[in-house]
Scaffold this motif. Structure first.
Motif, PDB file in Angstrom:
ATOM      1  N   PRO A 228      68.485  10.637  63.852  1.00 20.14           N
ATOM      2  CA  PRO A 228      67.073  10.698  64.190  1.00 20.14           C
ATOM      3  C   PRO A 228      66.816  11.819  65.185  1.00 20.14           C
ATOM      4  O   PRO A 228      67.628  12.078  66.070  1.00 20.14           O
ATOM      5  CB  PRO A 228      66.808   9.323  64.844  1.00 20.14           C
ATOM      6  CG  PRO A 228      67.930   8.453  64.392  1.00 20.14           C
ATOM      7  CD  PRO A 228      69.113   9.360  64.209  1.00 20.14           C
ATOM      8  N   ARG A 229      65.693  12.483  65.040  1.00 23.98           N
ATOM      9  CA  ARG A 229      65.423  13.633  65.901  1.00 23.98           C
ATOM     10  C   ARG A 229      64.825  13.169  67.225  1.00 23.98           C
ATOM     11  O   ARG A 229      63.640  13.337  67.510  1.00 23.98           O
ATOM     12  CB  ARG A 229      64.488  14.615  65.194  1.00 23.98           C
ATOM     13  CG  ARG A 229      65.177  15.327  64.043  1.00 23.98           C
ATOM     14  CD  ARG A 229      64.318  16.396  63.443  1.00 23.98           C
ATOM     15  NE  ARG A 229      63.915  17.400  64.411  1.00 23.98           N
ATOM     16  CZ  ARG A 229      64.644  18.441  64.776  1.00 23.98           C
ATOM     17  NH1 ARG A 229      65.855  18.600  64.296  1.00 23.98           N
ATOM     18  NH2 ARG A 229      64.172  19.328  65.635  1.00 23.98           N
ATOM     19  N   GLY A 230      65.661  12.588  68.026  1.00 28.74           N
ATOM     20  CA  GLY A 230      65.221  12.134  69.329  1.00 28.74           C
ATOM     21  C   GLY A 230      66.006  10.915  69.751  1.00 28.74           C
ATOM     22  O   GLY A 230      66.786  10.365  68.988  1.00 28.74           O
ATOM     23  N   GLY A 272      61.509  22.088  68.748  1.00 25.66           N
ATOM     24  CA  GLY A 272      61.083  20.715  68.522  1.00 25.66           C
ATOM     25  C   GLY A 272      59.763  20.410  69.190  1.00 25.66           C
ATOM     26  O   GLY A 272      58.893  19.751  68.612  1.00 25.66           O
ATOM     27  N   LEU A 273      59.603  20.903  70.418  1.00 26.72           N
ATOM     28  CA  LEU A 273      58.357  20.639  71.140  1.00 26.72           C
ATOM     29  C   LEU A 273      57.175  21.291  70.449  1.00 26.72           C
ATOM     30  O   LEU A 273      56.106  20.676  70.293  1.00 26.72           O
ATOM     31  CB  LEU A 273      58.483  21.160  72.577  1.00 26.72           C
ATOM     32  CG  LEU A 273      57.289  20.878  73.496  1.00 26.72           C
ATOM     33  CD1 LEU A 273      57.086  19.371  73.682  1.00 26.72           C
ATOM     34  CD2 LEU A 273      57.491  21.554  74.846  1.00 26.72           C
ATOM     35  N   THR A 275      56.802  21.921  67.399  1.00 28.75           N
ATOM     36  CA  THR A 275      56.489  21.263  66.130  1.00 28.75           C
ATOM     37  C   THR A 275      56.072  19.806  66.336  1.00 28.75           C
ATOM     38  O   THR A 275      55.961  19.047  65.378  1.00 28.75           O
ATOM     39  CB  THR A 275      57.709  21.317  65.184  1.00 28.75           C
ATOM     40  OG1 THR A 275      58.849  20.724  65.823  1.00 28.75           O
ATOM     41  CG2 THR A 275      58.025  22.748  64.795  1.00 28.75           C
ATOM     42  N   GLY A 276      55.854  19.431  67.596  1.00 29.17           N
ATOM     43  CA  GLY A 276      55.327  18.106  67.904  1.00 29.17           C
ATOM     44  C   GLY A 276      56.363  17.037  68.142  1.00 29.17           C
ATOM     45  O   GLY A 276      56.018  15.858  68.310  1.00 29.17           O
ATOM     46  N   ASP A 277      57.645  17.408  68.198  1.00 26.02           N
ATOM     47  CA  ASP A 277      58.709  16.416  68.393  1.00 26.02           C
ATOM     48  C   ASP A 277      59.118  16.391  69.859  1.00 26.02           C
ATOM     49  O   ASP A 277      60.153  16.930  70.256  1.00 26.02           O
ATOM     50  CB  ASP A 277      59.904  16.750  67.506  1.00 26.02           C
ATOM     51  CG  ASP A 277      60.880  15.578  67.377  1.00 26.02           C
ATOM     52  OD1 ASP A 277      60.804  14.648  68.202  1.00 26.02           O
ATOM     53  OD2 ASP A 277      61.721  15.606  66.456  1.00 26.02           O
ATOM     54  N   ILE A 278      58.320  15.733  70.677  1.00 26.01           N
ATOM     55  CA  ILE A 278      58.576  15.705  72.116  1.00 26.01           C
ATOM     56  C   ILE A 278      59.833  14.906  72.445  1.00 26.01           C
ATOM     57  O   ILE A 278      60.512  15.180  73.439  1.00 26.01           O
ATOM     58  CB  ILE A 278      57.353  15.139  72.869  1.00 26.01           C
ATOM     59  CG1 ILE A 278      57.546  15.341  74.372  1.00 26.01           C
ATOM     60  CG2 ILE A 278      57.120  13.678  72.505  1.00 26.01           C
ATOM     61  CD1 ILE A 278      56.319  14.987  75.181  1.00 26.01           C
ATOM     62  N   TYR A 279      60.180  13.937  71.597  1.00 28.78           N
ATOM     63  CA  TYR A 279      61.359  13.118  71.861  1.00 28.78           C
ATOM     64  C   TYR A 279      62.639  13.941  71.719  1.00 28.78           C
ATOM     65  O   TYR A 279      63.591  13.753  72.477  1.00 28.78           O
ATOM     66  CB  TYR A 279      61.387  11.913  70.907  1.00 28.78           C
ATOM     67  CG  TYR A 279      60.203  11.004  71.096  1.00 28.78           C
ATOM     68  CD1 TYR A 279      60.122  10.158  72.207  1.00 28.78           C
ATOM     69  CD2 TYR A 279      59.165  10.999  70.179  1.00 28.78           C
ATOM     70  CE1 TYR A 279      59.025   9.323  72.395  1.00 28.78           C
ATOM     71  CE2 TYR A 279      58.063  10.161  70.355  1.00 28.78           C
ATOM     72  CZ  TYR A 279      57.999   9.337  71.461  1.00 28.78           C
ATOM     73  OH  TYR A 279      56.915   8.527  71.643  1.00 28.78           O
ATOM     74  N   PHE A 280      62.677  14.838  70.737  1.00 25.57           N
ATOM     75  CA  PHE A 280      63.825  15.714  70.567  1.00 25.57           C
ATOM     76  C   PHE A 280      63.957  16.641  71.772  1.00 25.57           C
ATOM     77  O   PHE A 280      65.042  16.826  72.319  1.00 25.57           O
ATOM     78  CB  PHE A 280      63.647  16.521  69.279  1.00 25.57           C
ATOM     79  CG  PHE A 280      64.849  17.341  68.887  1.00 25.57           C
ATOM     80  CD1 PHE A 280      66.005  16.734  68.434  1.00 25.57           C
ATOM     81  CD2 PHE A 280      64.809  18.726  68.957  1.00 25.57           C
ATOM     82  CE1 PHE A 280      67.108  17.487  68.061  1.00 25.57           C
ATOM     83  CE2 PHE A 280      65.903  19.491  68.594  1.00 25.57           C
ATOM     84  CZ  PHE A 280      67.055  18.868  68.136  1.00 25.57           C
TER      85      PHE A 280
END
Length: 340
Positions: A228-230, A272-273, A275-280
């Motif tokens: 999982p990406r995060g 990642g940030l 592209t909206g993936d703050i958890y990654f």
């Protein structure tokens, strides 16, 4: 005499997998074999299921989840055998999966660890993500496998049907010489989970041992595929990879590779940030901070024997990241055949 082998399955809330895959392990035809389920603080009824269904299987019960690394360390301190087989609970095996690997390791006492060919349980024509046909690493510390590069798992077309020295053996189905496991003091418990088997195999090579792939033995692994990406898995992978480099690289390599790796990790995090993936993004930043703490408090106590990476087996002198993402090379053999 036939060497003694202990298949040790580390279980954590794995009743479903034990019910599905334990029968294939029980059908193994190796003569001097014992099967052990080591429970790592489960909260389901998996252990009562094993006791009721397979009363002759030895159970080691632990009340704390110490992860893959700590879990196997405490379990294997309690197991006597010539060889350990560390086997995930979601692996299906054939009757004769043990014999070829033990035969290979018995022929060469310098082989400390080995793995079978690992194919996907759900798509048997494909290699499996967790180890495929044996692990390699590039000179910057990025692990990949014969038959699996990043997210791409190749079709098994017989391209890896030969024994070969590798850099690391997958912890999902890892054969290890018991005496060497204890000589190395097992896994680094600080890792908890993810890449601890690569670190162990690296230390084994530094001590003069070999790691082998034995494709005449095949297993089929359910696995989790890509991470999982995060979250915690990404945190552990990035943190542990940096720790592994710091522990095992000579200082002359570490002094330039570590900043470069921080730079590449930062690119991944910011991508990642954006592209909206703050958890990654957050997981990587936390991994860097955790590595900094480890470096300040534990680096001086780390591995003392170090060699240049390119003196070890299974090291690609180029960049797997560059070849995969920039040159669009997705297959193992086309990557290692290039210099950059």
């Amino acid at each position: 005499m036939t060497p003694s082998v202990a298949v040790v399955i580390l279980n954590y809330n794995g009743k479903k997998h034990l019910a599905q895959f334990l029968p294939s392990v029980m059908a193994s035809n190796y003569l001097n074999l014992k099967i052990i389920v080591a429970d790592n603080g489960s909260t389901d009824d998996s252990i009562s299921f094993v006791k009721e269904t397979y009363p002759h299987i030895q159970i080691l019960d632990h009340h704390t989840n110490e992860g893959f690394a700590g879990g196997y360390n405490w379990a294997l301190q309690r197991v006597e055998a010539d060889y350990y087989v560390l086997l995930n609970s979601d692996v299906q095996v054939s009757n004769d999966w043990i014999n070829p690997v033990i035969d290979l390791m018995e022929q060469d006492k310098t082989i400390a660890a080995a793995q079978p060919k690992m194919r996907s349980f759900h798509e048997p024509s494909l290699f499996e993500y967790a180890g495929a046909a044996g692990g390699w690493i590039d000179h910057l510390g990025y692990p990949f496998s014969r038959g699996r590069v990043f997210d791409v798992c190749e079709t098994d077309e017989g391209q890896f049907n030969h024994n070969e020295t590798i850099f690391w053996a997958s912890g999902a189905a890892m054969f290890v010489r018991a005496a060497v496991y204890h000589e190395m003091k097992g896994f680094d418990p600080y890792f908890f989970a993810h890449q601890e088997e690569i670190d162990l195999c690296w230390r084994m090579q530094l001590a003069g041992y070999k790691i082998m792939a034995c494709p005449s033995s095949e297993v089929f692994h359910v696995g989790g595929g890509t991470l999982p990406r995060g979250g915690r898995k990404v945190f552990l992978n990035f943190r542990n990879n940096l720790i592994m480099l710091a522990k095992n690289l000579p200082f002359t390599e570490l002094v330039w590779k570590l900043p470069f790796r921080f730079f590449l990790d930062a690119i991944s995090a910011w991508k990642g940030l954006f592209t909206g993936d703050i958890y990654f993004f957050t997981a990587i930043m936390k991994a860097h901070m955790a590595f900094g703490w480890w470096f300040c408090t534990r680096y001086l106590k780390a591995t003392k024997v170090r060699k240049p990476m390119l003196e070890l087996h299974g090291v690609y002198a180029g960049s797997v990241v560059w070849n995969y993402f920039i040159r669009n090379k997705k297959r193992f053999l086309e990557i290692i055949s290039t210099k950059g």
